[in-house]
Design a protein around this motif. Sequence first.
Motif, PDB file in Angstrom:
ATOM      1  N   LEU A 118      -3.809  10.776   7.382  1.00 26.74           N
ATOM      2  CA  LEU A 118      -5.152  10.394   7.797  1.00 26.74           C
ATOM      3  C   LEU A 118      -5.415   8.984   7.285  1.00 26.74           C
ATOM      4  O   LEU A 118      -5.285   8.720   6.086  1.00 26.74           O
ATOM      5  N   TYR A 158      -3.515  10.088  -2.127  1.00 26.63           N
ATOM      6  CA  TYR A 158      -4.446   9.182  -1.471  1.00 26.63           C
ATOM      7  C   TYR A 158      -4.417   7.819  -2.146  1.00 26.63           C
ATOM      8  O   TYR A 158      -3.994   7.676  -3.288  1.00 26.63           O
ATOM      9  N   LEU A 168       1.090  15.123   7.275  1.00 28.09           N
ATOM     10  CA  LEU A 168      -0.140  14.917   8.017  1.00 28.09           C
ATOM     11  C   LEU A 168      -0.774  13.686   7.372  1.00 28.09           C
ATOM     12  O   LEU A 168      -0.980  13.651   6.156  1.00 28.09           O
ATOM     13  N   GLN A 211       3.035  18.879   5.203  1.00 27.31           N
ATOM     14  CA  GLN A 211       2.824  19.933   6.189  1.00 27.31           C
ATOM     15  C   GLN A 211       3.007  21.319   5.568  1.00 27.31           C
ATOM     16  O   GLN A 211       2.222  22.216   5.820  1.00 27.31           O
ATOM     17  N   ILE A 250     -10.624   5.870  12.720  1.00 27.97           N
ATOM     18  CA  ILE A 250     -10.003   7.056  12.127  1.00 27.97           C
ATOM     19  C   ILE A 250      -8.740   7.364  12.924  1.00 27.97           C
ATOM     20  O   ILE A 250      -8.791   7.507  14.147  1.00 27.97           O
ATOM     21  N   GLN A 251      -7.625   7.444  12.210  1.00 30.54           N
ATOM     22  CA  GLN A 251      -6.355   7.787  12.848  1.00 30.54           C
ATOM     23  C   GLN A 251      -5.784   9.008  12.138  1.00 30.54           C
ATOM     24  O   GLN A 251      -5.755   9.065  10.914  1.00 30.54           O
ATOM     25  N   LEU A 252      -5.327   9.953  12.911  1.00 35.87           N
ATOM     26  CA  LEU A 252      -4.686  11.145  12.385  1.00 35.87           C
ATOM     27  C   LEU A 252      -3.310  11.237  13.025  1.00 35.87           C
ATOM     28  O   LEU A 252      -3.200  11.239  14.258  1.00 35.87           O
ATOM     29  N   ARG A 253      -2.292  11.267  12.187  1.00 35.29           N
ATOM     30  CA  ARG A 253      -0.923  11.349  12.678  1.00 35.29           C
ATOM     31  C   ARG A 253      -0.223  12.528  12.020  1.00 35.29           C
ATOM     32  O   ARG A 253      -0.511  12.880  10.889  1.00 35.29           O
ATOM     33  N   GLN A 254       0.716  13.072  12.755  1.00 33.41           N
ATOM     34  CA  GLN A 254       1.481  14.211  12.263  1.00 33.41           C
ATOM     35  C   GLN A 254       2.960  13.940  12.476  1.00 33.41           C
ATOM     36  O   GLN A 254       3.378  13.529  13.557  1.00 33.41           O
TER      37      GLN A 254
END
Length: 84
Positions: A26, A60, A24, A78, A15-19
């Motif tokens: 995922l 998605y 945002l 965002q 699982i990677q979450l980047r901003q």
Amino acid sequence: MTNISKHAGATHISIQLRQTDLWLILLVHDNGCGFDSEKEAKGLGMQNIQLRMQYLEGFYRFKSRKDKGTTALFLFQQSKIQST
């Protein structure tokens, strides 16, 4: 996560979450049994994802192949997240 655990038989989940300033992002990847992502999925799990993404005005995409696992990408603006 529940569907991965319940249906995919995966032994590894990433699982990677980047901003960024605008997005945002995922990214979820598993090494499970996969599914035919070219066919329209009609299960409750996919319906829930579609409804949540509509509510959050997100985007998605799933990429999956039999016995090769699944990668799911979710994008949220965002500005939309901060206003909900």
